[in-house]
Design a protein around this motif. Structure first.
Motif, PDB file in Angstrom:
ATOM      1  N   LEU A  54       1.016  -0.857   0.046  1.00 18.71           N
ATOM      2  CA  LEU A  54       0.065  -0.005  -0.213  1.00 18.71           C
ATOM      3  C   LEU A  54       0.598   1.463   0.014  1.00 18.71           C
ATOM      4  O   LEU A  54       0.589   2.254   0.759  1.00 18.71           O
ATOM      5  N   LYS A  55       2.206   0.678  -0.810  1.00 14.32           N
ATOM      6  CA  LYS A  55       2.973   2.367  -0.966  1.00 14.32           C
ATOM      7  C   LYS A  55       3.684   2.508  -2.177  1.00 14.32           C
ATOM      8  O   LYS A  55       3.898   1.378  -3.065  1.00 14.32           O
ATOM      9  N   PRO A  56       3.645   3.765  -2.480  1.00 15.00           N
ATOM     10  CA  PRO A  56       4.267   3.951  -3.743  1.00 15.00           C
ATOM     11  C   PRO A  56       5.544   3.689  -3.739  1.00 15.00           C
ATOM     12  O   PRO A  56       6.280   3.767  -3.296  1.00 15.00           O
ATOM     13  N   THR A  57       5.942   3.505  -5.144  1.00  9.83           N
ATOM     14  CA  THR A  57       7.183   3.191  -5.531  1.00  9.83           C
ATOM     15  C   THR A  57       7.753   4.092  -6.504  1.00  9.83           C
ATOM     16  O   THR A  57       8.773   4.252  -7.044  1.00  9.83           O
ATOM     17  N   TYR A  58       7.050   4.773  -6.757  1.00  9.86           N
ATOM     18  CA  TYR A  58       7.785   6.610  -7.856  1.00  9.86           C
ATOM     19  C   TYR A  58       7.489   5.980  -8.705  1.00  9.86           C
ATOM     20  O   TYR A  58       8.495   6.982  -9.190  1.00  9.86           O
ATOM     21  N   ARG A  59       8.151   4.506  -9.796  1.00 13.51           N
ATOM     22  CA  ARG A  59       8.155   4.681 -10.964  1.00 13.51           C
ATOM     23  C   ARG A  59       7.211   5.005 -11.802  1.00 13.51           C
ATOM     24  O   ARG A  59       6.242   4.933 -11.471  1.00 13.51           O
ATOM     25  N   LEU A  60       7.441   5.101 -13.433  1.00 17.50           N
ATOM     26  CA  LEU A  60       6.831   5.881 -14.052  1.00 17.50           C
ATOM     27  C   LEU A  60       6.065   4.848 -15.252  1.00 17.50           C
ATOM     28  O   LEU A  60       7.685   3.936 -15.620  1.00 17.50           O
ATOM     29  N   GLY A  66       1.653   3.905 -21.601  1.00 18.25           N
ATOM     30  CA  GLY A  66       0.712   3.012 -21.825  1.00 18.25           C
ATOM     31  C   GLY A  66      -0.831   2.732 -21.400  1.00 18.25           C
ATOM     32  O   GLY A  66      -1.725   2.522 -22.094  1.00 18.25           O
ATOM     33  N   MET A  67      -0.747   2.989 -19.873  1.00 13.86           N
ATOM     34  CA  MET A  67      -1.905   2.445 -19.241  1.00 13.86           C
ATOM     35  C   MET A  67      -1.864   4.115 -18.171  1.00 13.86           C
ATOM     36  O   MET A  67      -0.888   4.335 -17.996  1.00 13.86           O
ATOM     37  N   PRO A  68      -3.415   4.252 -17.602  1.00 10.40           N
ATOM     38  CA  PRO A  68      -3.398   5.723 -16.555  1.00 10.40           C
ATOM     39  C   PRO A  68      -3.238   4.845 -15.447  1.00 10.40           C
ATOM     40  O   PRO A  68      -3.244   3.533 -15.409  1.00 10.40           O
ATOM     41  N   GLY A  69      -2.971   5.212 -14.494  1.00  8.78           N
ATOM     42  CA  GLY A  69      -3.170   5.197 -13.122  1.00  8.78           C
ATOM     43  C   GLY A  69      -4.438   5.498 -12.110  1.00  8.78           C
ATOM     44  O   GLY A  69      -4.773   6.264 -11.873  1.00  8.78           O
ATOM     45  N   ALA A  70      -4.416   4.713 -10.834  1.00  5.21           N
ATOM     46  CA  ALA A  70      -5.497   4.311 -10.195  1.00  5.21           C
ATOM     47  C   ALA A  70      -4.954   5.126  -9.049  1.00  5.21           C
ATOM     48  O   ALA A  70      -4.128   5.646  -8.691  1.00  5.21           O
ATOM     49  N   SER A  71      -6.435   6.259  -8.726  1.00  2.00           N
ATOM     50  CA  SER A  71      -5.887   6.988  -7.716  1.00  2.00           C
ATOM     51  C   SER A  71      -5.725   6.490  -6.398  1.00  2.00           C
ATOM     52  O   SER A  71      -4.681   7.197  -5.548  1.00  2.00           O
ATOM     53  N   ASN A  72      -6.141   5.597  -6.214  1.00  3.31           N
ATOM     54  CA  ASN A  72      -5.667   4.754  -4.597  1.00  3.31           C
ATOM     55  C   ASN A  72      -5.985   5.029  -3.642  1.00  3.31           C
ATOM     56  O   ASN A  72      -5.388   4.863  -2.893  1.00  3.31           O
ATOM     57  N   ALA A  73      -7.515   6.294  -3.960  1.00  9.79           N
ATOM     58  CA  ALA A  73      -7.643   6.719  -2.574  1.00  9.79           C
ATOM     59  C   ALA A  73      -8.044   6.236  -1.154  1.00  9.79           C
ATOM     60  O   ALA A  73      -7.594   6.583   0.347  1.00  9.79           O
ATOM     61  N   PHE A  74      -8.920   4.816  -1.700  1.00 11.61           N
ATOM     62  CA  PHE A  74      -8.754   3.928  -0.267  1.00 11.61           C
ATOM     63  C   PHE A  74      -7.901   3.184   0.207  1.00 11.61           C
ATOM     64  O   PHE A  74      -8.133   3.042   1.430  1.00 11.61           O
ATOM     65  N   SER A  75      -6.538   2.878  -0.880  1.00 10.38           N
ATOM     66  CA  SER A  75      -6.022   2.653  -0.094  1.00 10.38           C
ATOM     67  C   SER A  75      -5.255   3.361   0.864  1.00 10.38           C
ATOM     68  O   SER A  75      -4.088   2.794   1.671  1.00 10.38           O
ATOM     69  N   ILE A  76      -3.957   4.532   0.388  1.00  8.72           N
ATOM     70  CA  ILE A  76      -3.915   5.600   1.145  1.00  8.72           C
ATOM     71  C   ILE A  76      -4.407   5.774   2.521  1.00  8.72           C
ATOM     72  O   ILE A  76      -3.750   5.716   2.733  1.00  8.72           O
ATOM     73  N   ALA A  77      -6.469   6.023   2.031  1.00  7.12           N
ATOM     74  CA  ALA A  77      -6.496   6.380   3.334  1.00  7.12           C
ATOM     75  C   ALA A  77      -6.443   4.991   4.744  1.00  7.12           C
ATOM     76  O   ALA A  77      -6.642   5.358   5.123  1.00  7.12           O
ATOM     77  N   ARG A  78      -6.616   4.009   4.057  1.00  6.73           N
ATOM     78  CA  ARG A  78      -6.136   2.712   4.596  1.00  6.73           C
ATOM     79  C   ARG A  78      -4.921   2.385   5.291  1.00  6.73           C
ATOM     80  O   ARG A  78      -4.376   2.667   6.603  1.00  6.73           O
ATOM     81  N   LEU A  79      -3.840   3.104   4.254  1.00  7.86           N
ATOM     82  CA  LEU A  79      -2.578   3.093   4.789  1.00  7.86           C
ATOM     83  C   LEU A  79      -2.621   4.553   5.904  1.00  7.86           C
ATOM     84  O   LEU A  79      -1.697   3.975   6.984  1.00  7.86           O
ATOM     85  N   GLY A  95      -4.544   5.671   8.321  1.00  8.67           N
ATOM     86  CA  GLY A  95      -5.542   5.035   9.295  1.00  8.67           C
ATOM     87  C   GLY A  95      -7.158   5.113   9.552  1.00  8.67           C
ATOM     88  O   GLY A  95      -7.533   5.483  10.591  1.00  8.67           O
ATOM     89  N   LEU A  96      -6.956   6.059   8.413  1.00  7.95           N
ATOM     90  CA  LEU A  96      -8.438   5.684   8.267  1.00  7.95           C
ATOM     91  C   LEU A  96      -8.791   4.863   8.769  1.00  7.95           C
ATOM     92  O   LEU A  96      -8.995   3.919   8.743  1.00  7.95           O
ATOM     93  N   PRO A  97     -10.166   5.098   9.108  1.00  8.78           N
ATOM     94  CA  PRO A  97     -11.591   3.941  10.291  1.00  8.78           C
ATOM     95  C   PRO A  97     -11.921   2.951   8.921  1.00  8.78           C
ATOM     96  O   PRO A  97     -12.219   3.710   8.493  1.00  8.78           O
ATOM     97  N   ALA A  98     -11.978   1.931   9.166  1.00  7.38           N
ATOM     98  CA  ALA A  98     -12.268   0.301   8.300  1.00  7.38           C
ATOM     99  C   ALA A  98     -14.087   1.261   8.237  1.00  7.38           C
ATOM    100  O   ALA A  98     -14.134   0.883   6.838  1.00  7.38           O
ATOM    101  N   VAL A  99     -14.536   1.400   8.844  1.00  6.74           N
ATOM    102  CA  VAL A  99     -16.129   1.839   8.672  1.00  6.74           C
ATOM    103  C   VAL A  99     -16.606   2.909   8.069  1.00  6.74           C
ATOM    104  O   VAL A  99     -17.135   2.773   6.834  1.00  6.74           O
ATOM    105  N   ILE A 100     -16.030   3.793   7.850  1.00  4.67           N
ATOM    106  CA  ILE A 100     -15.505   4.678   7.236  1.00  4.67           C
ATOM    107  C   ILE A 100     -15.364   4.643   5.827  1.00  4.67           C
ATOM    108  O   ILE A 100     -15.924   4.915   4.408  1.00  4.67           O
ATOM    109  N   LEU A 101     -14.101   4.016   5.623  1.00  2.00           N
ATOM    110  CA  LEU A 101     -13.920   3.180   4.070  1.00  2.00           C
ATOM    111  C   LEU A 101     -14.760   2.195   3.711  1.00  2.00           C
ATOM    112  O   LEU A 101     -15.175   2.502   2.019  1.00  2.00           O
TER     113      LEU A 101
END
Length: 786
Positions: free
Chosen positions: A479-485, A488-501, A503-509
């Protein structure tokens, strides 16, 4: 290049970082004044200078720039008719002149094309250098050698001062005056020599009171006896002061005469220090000169942002930086970067901009040498939150204002960098507006790098030729970025994964996932799955390429080894042939000695039998060598350890150490090698290694003209002992009972080595120094056993 772009891309921080690598203050100021260059040829010339300086640093170390001083304020003072310069300022001028002289000589003797031309513009200025050296000392004092008048007046001052001190010391030592003095010493007040007199005895010493102590108990009296000499001393001191001022005015006039040359030298030394700082930075950051191209493109391989490589004080960071590839302009004119927050989108855009600025300034940049760059005249940037309360501008309004200005000036010679395009308002409206702006910028011919979270812009890249998606990588396991580029494909924002990383409560997610439509969620999942598969394929492709490179290197090494073996084959065969000839010659010499011994001596039956046996042994040895070289060979069948085989390629014999199927391990001349059976030959009959049991051949050989004395004087121990051994053997063969060795005394090293050797020889009965008449300790007499 607009100042807004330089500020947003933190160009000033790059210059501050570079200033930590300079050697002088003038170099630091030159670095901080650095600006992008206005022509490609100036950039190429700067790259050539830095490349030469990098080579100098790697081979010889730093050039002698350290002595240069910042004389800017001095130049301003010299250009107006003001007072004379002080001695300390002339020391700074001298240091700069000497540094300039050393630098010119340093670069000229290395025959450097670019730096040599730059250093050749330095003026040597021997006139001002010699004048200051003769006039000003290392501590800033004016030397006696500055003028004859100054030397004369200072000599007179010393003489008069010595005369006054002598007279006053006589008064101090006078018994009649001793009670008048508070302490017995000579001092000065108001530049005049005086004596410390007790206040209650002031009438005892006739003179003038020049000063008194804080308590009033001590008066500092100038006796009338030294009044005239003190007056003369004061006159000499005033003459000295006038002469020193005249010398300083003369040196100031000389500096004014050469002020343009001095200023030119400082500018050149500052330029050289800038090149030195750029070269040191290049070495520390493993930077290189990018290839400059005429096509409007940006192709950065393994690029790294300089501010991520160093701390603020210029020291290298311990944490590593992930290199990225930024490719724009060859197959596309627009690059759309998407992916999660903190994933490196903004850093990627800033890296592209700041490396282009550095290249435009003539610097090496942290990237692979194969990188290619077009030196865009304009770098137009919209990045960051620039809302202004004073101007009543929101974040979105400030973005639109900058975009309006960019649209007005963008052309085919522009690189446009847009961070979070379309943000700050409704995603649908912001995305539509961003696409229209991209259309206008593309129509102007500009090259564009844009980062976004908006699906509309990701789709825009799919639907338009010349626009390419790129995604910053996100590791779903950690659940961490690798900073590689990845392209040919778009990237997902991974908002839920970053929020989980974070520490946002699971109930809210979970509730947030419920608010998202199933179709939209499925679309995000599909993008993530496609990206994971693409990155997996890319990783496997990289591994395959690496294995292919390793296999190619192995084949090349194998081929090189085979070629080396074939090249050495002739050398080895030639050596074996020479060795065979030497064996034959040695055998012939042995036979000749034995035959000569038999002809010249009358032998009894026992000695004749012994001699015959020795002759037969020599013939056997020679016959064995001949049979070995002519033995029949064939391709080996079964082989066993200890068997002797012939190596076809080398034409030489080797012993079998171990058998490994169709290959055998061999010992050749103390070295192990492994060869297939097809490259070996087996002797018929088979031969095996064994210990030689040849007989020792001893004979008595009479050498013509043999002397009972050997001279080893002047020889090294390693050379002398073999000669001594042979000499003793010959002496025994000639039946001598006593011989002598001349070794000299010297430091005694050779004498000790000779006597240590004799002490271990069984055939030596005794040895001792010769008597003084025949050499003493320089000669050792040896008694041999009968």
């Amino acid at each position: 290049m607009t100042w807004e772009s330089l500020e947003v891309l933190e160009y000033q921080k790059i210059k501050t970082l570079l200033s930590h690598f300079v050697a002088t203050e003038v170099g630091r100021k030159r670095v901080l004044d650095l600006q992008p260059l206005d022509s490609v040829e100036k950039v190429r010339e700067s790259q050539r200078r830095i490349a030469e300086m990098v080579r100098i640093l790697n081979e010889d170390g730093s050039p002698p720039l350290q002595g240069s001083r910042d004389l800017k304020a001095v130049f301003q003072q010299l250009k107006v008719q003001g007072p004379a310069l002080g001695p300390e300022i002339f020391l700074d001028i001298l240091a700069s002149v000497e540094s300039a002289h050393k630098c010119r000589h340093y670069f000229e003797e290395r025959s450097l094309a670019s730096l040599g031309v730059l250093a050749s513009r330095i003026s040597r200025l021997p006139e001002i250098r010699d004048a200051i050296r003769n006039s000003i000392g290392l501590r800033g004092e004016i030397l006696d050698s500055a003028s004859f008048d100054l030397a004369d007046v200072r000599d007179e001052i010393r003489q008069v001062g010595a005369k006054i001190r002598t007279r006053l010391e006589n008064m101090l030592n006078s018994e009649g005056l001793s009670k008048a003095f508070q302490e017995r010493y000579v001092t000065q007040r108001n530049g005049r020599y005086v004596l410390p007199v007790r206040a209650d005895f002031k009438g005892l010493i006739k003179g003038f009171v020049q000063d008194e102590s804080a308590s009033g108990q001590t008066l500092f009296v100038e006796p009338t006896a030294v009044l005239q000499d003190n007056n003369r001393l004061q006159s000499c001191l005033r003459r000295e002061k006038r002469e020193e001022e005249r010398i300083l005015r003369e040196l100031t006039g000389l500096a004014q005469k050469h002020v343009d040359a001095l200023q030119n030298n400082q500018g050149i030394l500052a330029d050289l220090d800038l090149v030195l700082a750029a070269a040191r930075f290049a070495i520390e950051s493993r930077a290189s000169a990018p290839q400059l191209t005429d096509k409007p493109l940006l192709e950065l391989r393994a690029a790294r942002h300089p501010l991520l490589l160093f701390n603020q004080d210029g020291s290298p960071r311990e944490t590593g930086t992930v290199p990225i590839d930024i490719c724009l302009g060859e197959k596309n004119d627009t690059l759309v970067i998407s992916g999660p927050n903190t994933g490196g989108k903004t850093v990627t855009i800033k890296t592209a901009g700041v490396l282009l600025l550095m290249a435009r300034s003539g610097l090496f940049i942290p990237c692979h040498p194969d990188s290619r760059i077009f030196l865009f005249d304009k770098i137009l940037v919209d990045m960051g939150d620039e809302q202004s309360i004073e101007e009543n501008l929101s974040t979105f309004s400030s973005h639109l204002t900058r975009l309006k200005n960019i649209l007005e000036v963008a052309d085919g010679n522009s690189l446009v960098l847009l961070d979070e395009a379309g943000s700050g308002t409704d995603p649908s409206e912001g995305g539509a507006l961003a696409m229209a702006i991209l259309d206008a910028l593309r129509a102007s011919g500009a090259k564009i790098v844009v980062s976004t979270h908006l699906n509309l812009l990701k789709s825009y890249a799919f639907l338009n030729d010349g626009v390419e998606n790129a995604a910053v990588e996100f590791d779903a396991r950690t659940l961490k970025p690798t900073y590689r580029l990845h392209y040919g494909m778009p990237g997902a924002s991974n908002a839920f994964s970053i929020a989980r990383l974070l520490g946002l409560p699971a109930v809210i997610l979970d509730k947030a996932a419920g608010y998202m439509g199933s179709e939209e969620r499925a679309g995000y999942d599909l993008v993530e799955e496609l990206n994971r598969k693409k990155w997996s394929v890319a990783q496997e492709l990289d591994e395959a390429r690496q294995k292919n490179r390793e296999a190619t290197i192995a084949r090349q090494q194998h081929q090189a080894l085979l070629e080396k073996l074939h090249e050495e084959k002739d050398v080895v065969l030639s050596g074996l042939l020479s060795e065979g000839r030497n064996l034959v010659r040695d055998a012939e010499k042995k036979l000749k000695r034995l035959l000569d011994d038999a002809r010249h001596k009358k032998l009894d039956a026992r000695e004749a039998a012994k001699l015959k046996g020795e002759l037969n042994q020599v013939r056997t040895d020679l016959a064995f060598e001949t049979r070995s070289s002519q033995a029949e060979t064939s391709a080996p069948g079964a082989v066993a350890p200890g068997e002797i085989l012939r190596i076809c390629d080398l034409g030489k014999e080797a012993e079998v150490v171990a058998v490994h199927g169709e290959e055998v391990e061999l010992s050749l001349g103390g070295k192990k090698l492994r060869l297939p059976l097809a490259r070996l030959e087996q002797y018929s009959p088979r031969r095996f290694a064994g210990k030689s049991k040849g007989k020792n051949i001893r004979s008595r050989v009479v050498r013509e003209g043999f002397h009972s004395e050997i001279k080893l004087v002047g020889r090294r121990v390693d050379d002398a002992l073999p000669l001594l051994e042979r000499f003793l053997d010959d002496a025994l063969l000639n039946g001598l009972a006593e011989v002598s060795v001349v070794h000299g005394v010297g430091e005694g090293i050779l004498r000790r080595a000779v006597r240590d050797y004799l002490a271990k020889e069984r055939e030596v009965k005794s040895f001792f120094s010769a008597d003084p008449a025949h050499g003493g300790d320089n000669v050792t007499i040896i008694k041999l056993r009968g």
